[in-house]
Design a protein around this motif. Structure first.
Motif, PDB file in Angstrom:
ATOM      1  N   VAL A  95      -0.773  11.945   5.100  1.00 29.44           N
ATOM      2  CA  VAL A  95      -0.795  12.165   6.538  1.00 29.44           C
ATOM      3  C   VAL A  95      -1.315  10.919   7.238  1.00 29.44           C
ATOM      4  O   VAL A  95      -0.768  10.457   8.237  1.00 29.44           O
ATOM      5  CB  VAL A  95      -1.661  13.395   6.890  1.00 29.44           C
ATOM      6  N   PHE A  96      -2.380  10.331   6.691  1.00 31.52           N
ATOM      7  CA  PHE A  96      -2.976   9.099   7.199  1.00 31.52           C
ATOM      8  C   PHE A  96      -2.993   8.091   6.052  1.00 31.52           C
ATOM      9  O   PHE A  96      -3.591   8.346   5.005  1.00 31.52           O
ATOM     10  CB  PHE A  96      -4.401   9.347   7.709  1.00 31.52           C
ATOM     11  N   GLY A  97      -2.330   6.960   6.237  1.00 33.45           N
ATOM     12  CA  GLY A  97      -2.225   5.960   5.186  1.00 33.45           C
ATOM     13  C   GLY A  97      -3.538   5.233   4.943  1.00 33.45           C
ATOM     14  O   GLY A  97      -4.484   5.326   5.734  1.00 33.45           O
ATOM     15  N   PRO A  98      -3.617   4.472   3.837  1.00 35.22           N
ATOM     16  CA  PRO A  98      -4.867   3.805   3.468  1.00 35.22           C
ATOM     17  C   PRO A  98      -5.462   2.914   4.556  1.00 35.22           C
ATOM     18  O   PRO A  98      -6.668   2.985   4.848  1.00 35.22           O
ATOM     19  CB  PRO A  98      -4.478   2.994   2.227  1.00 35.22           C
ATOM     20  N   ALA A  99      -4.655   2.049   5.171  1.00 31.93           N
ATOM     21  CA  ALA A  99      -5.185   1.159   6.199  1.00 31.93           C
ATOM     22  C   ALA A  99      -5.667   1.941   7.417  1.00 31.93           C
ATOM     23  O   ALA A  99      -6.709   1.619   8.012  1.00 31.93           O
ATOM     24  CB  ALA A  99      -4.135   0.124   6.596  1.00 31.93           C
ATOM     25  N   ALA A 100      -4.923   2.978   7.791  1.00 29.22           N
ATOM     26  CA  ALA A 100      -5.340   3.809   8.916  1.00 29.22           C
ATOM     27  C   ALA A 100      -6.663   4.510   8.628  1.00 29.22           C
ATOM     28  O   ALA A 100      -7.514   4.650   9.519  1.00 29.22           O
ATOM     29  CB  ALA A 100      -4.251   4.836   9.237  1.00 29.22           C
ATOM     30  N   LEU A 101      -6.860   4.940   7.388  1.00 27.99           N
ATOM     31  CA  LEU A 101      -8.120   5.580   7.010  1.00 27.99           C
ATOM     32  C   LEU A 101      -9.286   4.609   7.105  1.00 27.99           C
ATOM     33  O   LEU A 101     -10.353   4.946   7.637  1.00 27.99           O
ATOM     34  CB  LEU A 101      -8.022   6.135   5.587  1.00 27.99           C
ATOM     35  N   VAL A 102      -9.094   3.395   6.588  1.00 25.10           N
ATOM     36  CA  VAL A 102     -10.166   2.394   6.648  1.00 25.10           C
ATOM     37  C   VAL A 102     -10.537   2.125   8.102  1.00 25.10           C
ATOM     38  O   VAL A 102     -11.724   2.076   8.466  1.00 25.10           O
ATOM     39  CB  VAL A 102      -9.750   1.098   5.935  1.00 25.10           C
TER      40      VAL A 102
ATOM     41  N   LEU B 235       0.813  -1.206   0.000  1.00 25.25           N
ATOM     42  CA  LEU B 235       0.000   0.000   0.000  1.00 25.25           C
ATOM     43  C   LEU B 235       0.852   1.264   0.000  1.00 25.25           C
ATOM     44  O   LEU B 235       0.564   2.230  -0.690  1.00 25.25           O
ATOM     45  CB  LEU B 235      -0.939   0.006   1.208  1.00 25.25           C
ATOM     46  N   ALA B 236       1.929   1.259   0.769  1.00 28.26           N
ATOM     47  CA  ALA B 236       2.772   2.457   0.872  1.00 28.26           C
ATOM     48  C   ALA B 236       3.510   2.771  -0.417  1.00 28.26           C
ATOM     49  O   ALA B 236       4.014   3.880  -0.590  1.00 28.26           O
ATOM     50  CB  ALA B 236       3.771   2.297   2.020  1.00 28.26           C
ATOM     51  N   GLU B 237       3.585   1.808  -1.346  1.00 29.95           N
ATOM     52  CA  GLU B 237       4.297   2.016  -2.600  1.00 29.95           C
ATOM     53  C   GLU B 237       3.429   2.645  -3.686  1.00 29.95           C
ATOM     54  O   GLU B 237       3.926   2.977  -4.762  1.00 29.95           O
ATOM     55  CB  GLU B 237       4.849   0.683  -3.104  1.00 29.95           C
ATOM     56  N   LEU B 238       2.148   2.801  -3.417  1.00 26.04           N
ATOM     57  CA  LEU B 238       1.242   3.322  -4.431  1.00 26.04           C
ATOM     58  C   LEU B 238       1.601   4.750  -4.834  1.00 26.04           C
ATOM     59  O   LEU B 238       2.017   5.566  -4.019  1.00 26.04           O
ATOM     60  CB  LEU B 238      -0.201   3.292  -3.915  1.00 26.04           C
ATOM     61  N   GLU B 239       1.382   5.029  -6.107  1.00 27.99           N
ATOM     62  CA  GLU B 239       1.672   6.351  -6.683  1.00 27.99           C
ATOM     63  C   GLU B 239       0.474   6.776  -7.511  1.00 27.99           C
ATOM     64  O   GLU B 239      -0.166   5.955  -8.174  1.00 27.99           O
ATOM     65  CB  GLU B 239       2.911   6.266  -7.563  1.00 27.99           C
ATOM     66  N   VAL B 240       0.156   8.066  -7.500  1.00 26.56           N
ATOM     67  CA  VAL B 240      -0.918   8.595  -8.335  1.00 26.56           C
ATOM     68  C   VAL B 240      -0.389   9.775  -9.135  1.00 26.56           C
ATOM     69  O   VAL B 240       0.398  10.587  -8.640  1.00 26.56           O
ATOM     70  CB  VAL B 240      -2.150   9.009  -7.495  1.00 26.56           C
ATOM     71  N   ARG B 241      -0.788   9.837 -10.408  1.00 31.96           N
ATOM     72  CA  ARG B 241      -0.419  10.937 -11.291  1.00 31.96           C
ATOM     73  C   ARG B 241      -1.691  11.484 -11.935  1.00 31.96           C
ATOM     74  O   ARG B 241      -2.626  10.738 -12.198  1.00 31.96           O
ATOM     75  CB  ARG B 241       0.517  10.454 -12.394  1.00 31.96           C
ATOM     76  N   CYS B 242      -1.702  12.765 -12.197  1.00 28.72           N
ATOM     77  CA  CYS B 242      -2.823  13.373 -12.906  1.00 28.72           C
ATOM     78  C   CYS B 242      -2.295  14.246 -14.031  1.00 28.72           C
ATOM     79  O   CYS B 242      -1.359  15.027 -13.839  1.00 28.72           O
ATOM     80  CB  CYS B 242      -3.687  14.192 -11.952  1.00 28.72           C
ATOM     81  N   ARG B 243      -2.881  14.078 -15.223  1.00 30.73           N
ATOM     82  CA  ARG B 243      -2.509  14.867 -16.396  1.00 30.73           C
ATOM     83  C   ARG B 243      -3.740  15.561 -16.966  1.00 30.73           C
ATOM     84  O   ARG B 243      -4.845  15.006 -16.948  1.00 30.73           O
ATOM     85  CB  ARG B 243      -1.893  13.962 -17.480  1.00 30.73           C
TER      86      ARG B 243
END
Length: 215
Positions: A151-158, A128-136
């Motif tokens: 600030v809050f990772g995916p698992a922490a958010l869930v 999960l921590a390796e995920l990257e997002v790009r927007c064009r």
């Protein structure tokens, strides 16, 4: 797998420090939650329609977490196991309305303001921590961010969200957007890409105002 229409979409505000800073906001001490209606969802290739009520509609490329099983009051470890996969999200926002109204529902909730897709890709929680997002926009990169910078990772958010509401299969959490947001105009094409997941591509058009369509 393809993206089904979710029962609910939970957005996270100001989850990247650089994005909070570019809008002049502080970083919240706890995840800042909002909801987008399911009626805002459109698929890859469908058109984002700019409503006449706003003069400043902006793109927000995000990593979408898709829930795979019901979860309530989960630990972070349990939350990781409840994630079915990852998809691309564009949290389209009427920025002028967001700034002028205390609640974000209208600014975030217009029809077509939640492109999702093009698919859901299963992902091991350790990645999960390796995920990257790009927007064009029109082929020019405007945003690039990494889950490790949240600030809050995916698992922490869930886990946090599950303390307040039951998360159900198909629900989507839009985990926040990195810096670089900007306006969309009719004729633009906006792409949100998560490497290894796919590219969500949507053209943009303007909805005619009632004054121009009345006869």
């Amino acid at each position: 797998m393809s993206v089904a229409r979710p029962g609910k979409i939970i957005g996270i505000g100001r989850n990247y420090r650089d994005h909070a800073a570019e809008l002049g906001n502080t970083v919240p001490a706890k995840p800042l939650l909002f909801l987008k209606p399911a009626s805002a969802v459109i698929a890859d290739g469908a058109t984002i329609v700019l409503p006449p009520e706003s003069r400043q509609v902006e793109f927000e490329g995000e990593i979408g977490v898709v829930i795979g099983r019901p979860i309530r009051r989960a630990t972070e470890e349990q939350a990781s196991g409840a994630i079915a996969g990852i998809t691309c999200v564009n949290d389209v926002t009427a920025r002028d309305l967001q700034r002028s109204e205390e609640q974000w529902t209208r600014a975030k909730g217009f029809d077509t303001f939640c492109p999702l897709g093009p698919r859901v890709v299963p992902l091991e929680p350790v990645r999960l921590a390796e995920l990257e997002v790009r927007c064009r926009v029109n082929g020019s990169e405007r945003q690039r961010g990494y889950a490790r910078d949240m600030v809050f990772g995916p698992a922490a958010l869930v886990a946090f969200i599950s303390q307040a509401m039951t998360l159900e299969p198909g629900d989507v959490i839009a985990t926040g957007t990195p810096a670089g947001v900007g306006p969309l105009v009719a004729g633009d094409v906006v792409e949100v890409e998560i490497p290894g997941v796919g590219v969500l591509r949507n053209p943009v058009s303007a909805e005619p105002s009632s004054s121009t369509t009345a006869r």
